[in-house]
Design a protein around this motif. Structure first.
Motif, PDB file in Angstrom:
ATOM      1  N   ARG A 296      -9.779   0.486  -7.865  1.00 42.54           N
ATOM      2  CA  ARG A 296      -8.944  -0.557  -7.299  1.00 42.54           C
ATOM      3  C   ARG A 296      -8.710  -1.679  -8.310  1.00 42.54           C
ATOM      4  NH1 ARG A 296      -8.877  -0.859  -1.580  1.00 42.54           N
ATOM      5  NH2 ARG A 296      -9.118  -3.113  -1.635  1.00 42.54           N
TER       6      ARG A 296
ATOM      7  N   GLU B  95      -5.836  -5.544  -5.579  1.00 45.57           N
ATOM      8  CA  GLU B  95      -6.210  -4.870  -4.332  1.00 45.57           C
ATOM      9  C   GLU B  95      -7.540  -5.367  -3.793  1.00 45.57           C
ATOM     10  OE1 GLU B  95      -5.433  -1.143  -6.647  1.00 45.57           O
ATOM     11  OE2 GLU B  95      -5.089  -0.353  -4.634  1.00 45.57           O
TER      12      GLU B  95
ATOM     13  N   GLU C  83      -5.203   3.822  -3.173  1.00 48.23           N
ATOM     14  CA  GLU C  83      -5.231   2.973  -4.362  1.00 48.23           C
ATOM     15  C   GLU C  83      -3.859   3.000  -5.026  1.00 48.23           C
ATOM     16  OE1 GLU C  83      -8.220   4.796  -6.698  1.00 48.23           O
ATOM     17  OE2 GLU C  83      -9.897   3.934  -5.585  1.00 48.23           O
TER      18      GLU C  83
ATOM     19  N   THR D 210       0.859  -1.180   0.000  1.00 48.71           N
ATOM     20  CA  THR D 210       0.000   0.000   0.000  1.00 48.71           C
ATOM     21  C   THR D 210       0.897   1.233   0.000  1.00 48.71           C
ATOM     22  OG1 THR D 210      -0.125  -0.203   2.402  1.00 48.71           O
ATOM     23  CG2 THR D 210      -1.992  -1.016   1.149  1.00 48.71           C
TER      24      THR D 210
END
Lengths: 229, 110
Positions: free
Chosen positions: A123, A127, A116, A30
């Motif tokens: 996404r 993800e 994102e 992330t």
């Protein structure tokens, strides 16, 4: 007892960051909370200069200050298992950042928001993998700390399969960053096995831990170039 | 006489509680009580406000005027805002056997 150790050979590292990319892919990266990074150090004086590349990930210290402060805080979110791997429990972490404040290596990362990968474009399927289909170390949440796990989901599988002897040799049971290195600058395995590549490498390369003055006894060794960082 | 004794006992208790609160020794819970955001001055909250340490304790090598903490933030501080302290400075007190909580060098429990 098996004790997992990594050795990074800075003489061989070319700074390609394949290890960083592999970590991102393997561990549901992330943005803003990297588990692996490569730091560049300029060495020498002009015109005799050079660059030294130092990949940094969690040192999985034998005496981790992050765990000490977490326990003192009463959160008990950080654990060190019998294989020497330091892990963060996202369900227990309250995001106080105390671990980040005391880590000499700047490892724990605060995941402010679940950004994102491609902002504004929605996404990706990657993800969207649900938490139930992810290993607990990959069930990421905002407002908690994250860090490298030595790819514990792979090591755990090796232990479960009774194939700890394959760790460091079989991509299925070896941390992804160590698997992808194109110049074999990274070794991973059991330090207690005198015949393991990593144990031999540390001896042959005279590899050492960094920032030893903190007394944390890291489980990542470096064959240093350009002095101690 | 009884009222005087009662007053003295209550006053002594109040002073004791206030002293504990001022030094922060009883209530010091970094991270929980104090924000750990650098922007909120986490280390200043703990070490300067809570523990009453002098600026030079951490910012060694920096000279501070006696009225530094009362200066306007717009005043010339004479270069006495060195920024975030290198973590090596923490090691002086926070190592095993040091005067502060030993974060470094001690044995961790599993």
């Amino acid at each position: 007892m098996v004790k997992f150790i990594r050795m990074i050979d800075m003489e061989r590292c070319i700074g390609c960051r394949a290890c960083v990319a592999a970590c991102y892919t393997e561990n549901y990266h992330t943005s803003g909370a990297p588990w692996n990074a490569v730091i560049e150090h300029e060495i020498g004086t002009y015109p005799n200069t050079g660059l030294a590349y130092m990949p940094i990930n969690c040192m999985h210290c034998e005496d981790p200050p992050c765990k000490k402060v977490c326990d003192d805080m009463g959160a008990h979110a950080i654990s060190k298992n019998e294989f020497g791997v330091v892990l963060i429990d996202y369900e227990k972490c309250d995001g106080c950042k105390y671990c980040a404040a005391v880590c000499p290596y700047g490892v724990p990362q605060y995941n402010e928001t679940m950004m994102e990968l491609y902002p504004g474009k929605g996404r990706t399927p990657y993800e969207n993998v649900s938490d139930t289909d992810r290993h607990p170390t990959h069930r990421k949440k905002p407002k908690v700390m994250e860090k490298c796990t030595f790819c514990w989901h792979k090591l755990e599988k090796a232990v479960a399969d009774g194939k700890t002897d394959r760790i460091g040799r079989d991509p299925e049971y070896t941390p992804s960053c160590d698997v992808v290195c194109p110049v074999n600058a990274r070794l991973f395995g059991d330090i207690e096995d005198p015949n393991s590549a990593v144990a031999k490498g540390i001896g042959a390369k005279k590899a050492t831990q960094i920032k030893k003055e903190y007394g944390t006894r890291p489980q990542v060794y470096y064959a240093l170039v350009g002095g101690d960082f | 006489m009884t009222r005087m004794l009662t007053f003295l006992v209550v006053a002594a208790a109040a002073i004791t509680i206030a002293a504990c609160d001022t030094t922060g020794e009883q209530a010091m819970v970094p991270g929980a009580k104090y924000s750990m955001n650098v922007e909120d001055g986490r280390f200043h909250n703990i070490h300067a406000t809570g523990q009453k340490l002098a600026c030079e304790t951490c910012h060694a090598g920096t000279e501070y005027q006696p009225d530094f903490v009362t200066l306007s933030k717009y005043a010339d501080d004479g270069g006495a805002s060195p920024g975030i302290v290198d973590r090596a400075a923490c090691l002086g007190c926070h190592k095993a056997g040091g005067i502060a909580t030993a974060w470094y060098g001690g044995r961790a429990t599993r």
